[in-house]
Design an enzyme around this catalytic site. Structure first.
Site, PDB file in Angstrom:
ATOM      1  N   TRP A  61       0.840  -1.206   0.000  1.00 37.14           N
ATOM      2  CA  TRP A  61       0.000   0.000   0.000  1.00 37.14           C
ATOM      3  C   TRP A  61       0.872   1.251   0.000  1.00 37.14           C
ATOM      4  CZ3 TRP A  61      -0.209   4.042   3.473  1.00 37.14           C
ATOM      5  CH2 TRP A  61      -1.295   4.914   3.359  1.00 37.14           C
ATOM      6  N   HIS A  62       2.038   1.167   0.640  1.00 41.15           N
ATOM      7  CA  HIS A  62       2.898   2.344   0.761  1.00 41.15           C
ATOM      8  C   HIS A  62       3.558   2.734  -0.552  1.00 41.15           C
ATOM      9  CE1 HIS A  62       2.457   1.576   5.084  1.00 41.15           C
ATOM     10  NE2 HIS A  62       2.850   2.820   5.258  1.00 41.15           N
ATOM     11  N   GLY A  63       3.710   1.813  -1.460  1.00 42.61           N
ATOM     12  CA  GLY A  63       4.332   2.200  -2.722  1.00 42.61           C
ATOM     13  C   GLY A  63       4.738   1.016  -3.575  1.00 42.61           C
TER      14      GLY A  63
ATOM     15  N   PHE B 253       2.420   8.517  -0.919  1.00 45.88           N
ATOM     16  CA  PHE B 253       1.748   7.238  -0.801  1.00 45.88           C
ATOM     17  C   PHE B 253       0.262   7.344  -1.059  1.00 45.88           C
ATOM     18  CE2 PHE B 253       5.209   6.699   2.567  1.00 45.88           C
ATOM     19  CZ  PHE B 253       6.122   6.276   1.626  1.00 45.88           C
TER      20      PHE B 253
END
Length: 482
Positions: free
Chosen positions: A325-327, A482
């Site tokens: 989800w962060h990248g 993000f």
């Protein structure tokens, strides 16, 4: 528009004044003005991406109304998946298209098959990961009949785009935030003062702690091959405080700003660096995201109700997905998996819910056992942050390998050590203040318990002085990417 910018310093008072002047009007007009202000706030980055928020809003609003009228299970599931595919489709394209394409090509090349693919120069819409999850929570809760669908498009759109937490959270649940748009809001002086106090603390963490730590974290990480093990470890510590000051600082400013407008957002950070184990850390770090994955992914997968293998699988899934989800980088995936490896032993030993209360709740200082637990958890977290911050997995490996050398015991060497030392002292100041205020919702919430008014105002003035004295080049909030 950054929270720590002149633009926001002008925008906020103007919106605040007009908003409360409209208090006597119909609630819809007040919500409509808040919606316009939120769209302007978001458009200050790139007005073109307003269309994504508007389209997502219309889709989920329509799906919610359709779910209320539909009783057939198959049709309800079709409606739910329409919302999921639309929202995750946008997120997947803008955030992960090039990542999947590059890895797809690399996989075929590894097996001797060369294929061609065209990477796209895609601009990531700021905040898309946050408002996507916020709207998804609405649709899922309506589908599960935990929430009545909204029939007021203006109020729903204002909920989706609410400017204090639009671009970096907290990720609010519709069950908490949406009903507040249907209640008449009355200006409360004490609530507004508390909001400004939390904003002040958030600005201190962002400008004084995060931005100054960023100067050295960036220097050391970007030139890691040139530094000794002790300097690399110091760089990791700088980043550890940078990301905390940056992200929790944003959350404090967002929550405080919302209180100025009569809204109550949920706590997003609860002093995570005082955690005694990794399970407690994840109950205290980015609470809105951790609880989102728990409720909408971990529990639907079966949670911890299955056998041991299934439970371990579920833990791995939520941590890896949280990392992703962060990248779109393998470093985030490995970071998530590493935290899962930290967590699983606690789960197997049934120790993951031991530390629920605030550490040293009845005493001023932790005992020796708690101090060791906090220190070990903190060091494991620092190690994980190195992987998170690294440019790629090779960089992460070389950075960690560089720490694990004899030079770890040398004196750190890098430019402007006096300023770096003062930055570390400010981090110690942060730790002391947050330790004293760890039973509150944010570091200086309980400052009102200081009976002497002069001492209270002295602390405020110290924070304001530090903010102006130590401000340097403005840094974008880390989680905007993000």
């Amino acid at each position: 528009m950054l929270f720590n910018s002149i633009d926001f310093a002008i925008f906020l008072p103007v919106v605040f004044a007009i908003y409360w002047l409209m208090q006597r009007l119909n609630l819809k007009w007040q919500n409509f003005f808040l919606l316009l202000a939120s769209y302007y706030f978001y458009a200050s980055w790139d007005w073109r991406f307003l269309s994504l928020i508007i389209f997502s809003t219309l889709v989920d609003f329509g799906v919610g109304l359709a779910l209320q009228k539909e009783d057939q299970r198959t049709n309800r599931r079709v409606l739910l998946w329409t919302s999921i595919l639309v929202n995750l489709g946008f997120l997947g394209f803008f955030k992960y298209y090039n990542f999947f394409l590059d890895n797809f090509i690399s996989a075929f090349t590894f097996f001797g098959q060369e294929i061609k693919g065209q990477s796209l120069n895609i601009i990531l819409p700021v905040g898309i990961s946050f408002y996507t999850f916020q709207t998804l929570s609405y649709t899922i809760d309506v589908y599960k009949q935990k929430l009545e669908p909204s029939k007021d498009l203006i109020a729903f759109a204002a909920f989706v785009s609410f400017f204090p937490q639009l671009v970096a959270g907290p990720i609010e649940r519709a069950t908490n935030l949406l009903p507040q748009f249907f209640k008449r809001r009355i200006f409360q002086y004490d609530q507004a003062v508390d909001g400004m106090r939390q904003m002040l603390w958030g600005l201190f963490k962002k400008i004084v702690i995060a931005d100054n730590c960023a100067e050295y974290a960036n220097l050391i990480f970007n030139n890691s091959s040139e530094y000794s093990g002790s300097t690399l470890l110091l760089g990791a510590l700088f980043f550890t405080f940078q990301i905390y000051g940056d992200f929790s600082g944003y959350s404090d400013i967002a929550i405080g700003t919302a209180r100025l407008f009569g809204f109550k957002l949920k706590q997003n950070f609860a002093f995570p660096y005082f955690s005694r184990d990794i399970a407690e850390f994840w109950r205290r770090w980015h609470i809105s995201l951790s609880s989102w994955f728990r409720d909408y992914l971990y529990i639907p997968l079966g949670g911890s109700k299955g056998n041991t293998i299934v439970t371990i699988r579920n833990v791995l899934v939520i941590f890896v997905v949280s990392g992703f989800w962060h990248g779109a980088n393998w470093t985030f995936i490995v970071w998530g998996a590493l935290n899962a490896l930290y967590f699983i032993p606690l789960l197997l030993l049934q120790q993951n819910r031991v530390n629920k209360e605030v550490v040293a709740n009845d005493t001023k200082l932790p005992n020796l056992k708690e101090l060791i637990q906090i220190s070990c958890t903190f060091l494991l977290t620092v190690l994980a942050w190195i992987v998170f911050r690294a440019e790629n997995l090779e960089h992460a490996y070389s950075y960690i390998s560089g720490i694990a050398t004899k030079s770890l015991f040398s004196i750190p060497e890098f430019p402007n050590r006096i300023h770096a030392a003062s930055t570390l002292l400010l981090c110690v100041f942060l730790i002391v203040i947050e330790w004293i205020g760890r039973q509150g919702l944010y570091g200086i919430e309980n400052i009102q318990q200081i009976k002497t008014k002069c001492l209270r105002w002295l602390l405020y003035l110290v924070l304001v002085f530090l903010i102006f004295w130590f401000q340097g080049d403005k840094q974008e909030f880390i989680y905007f990417q993000f």
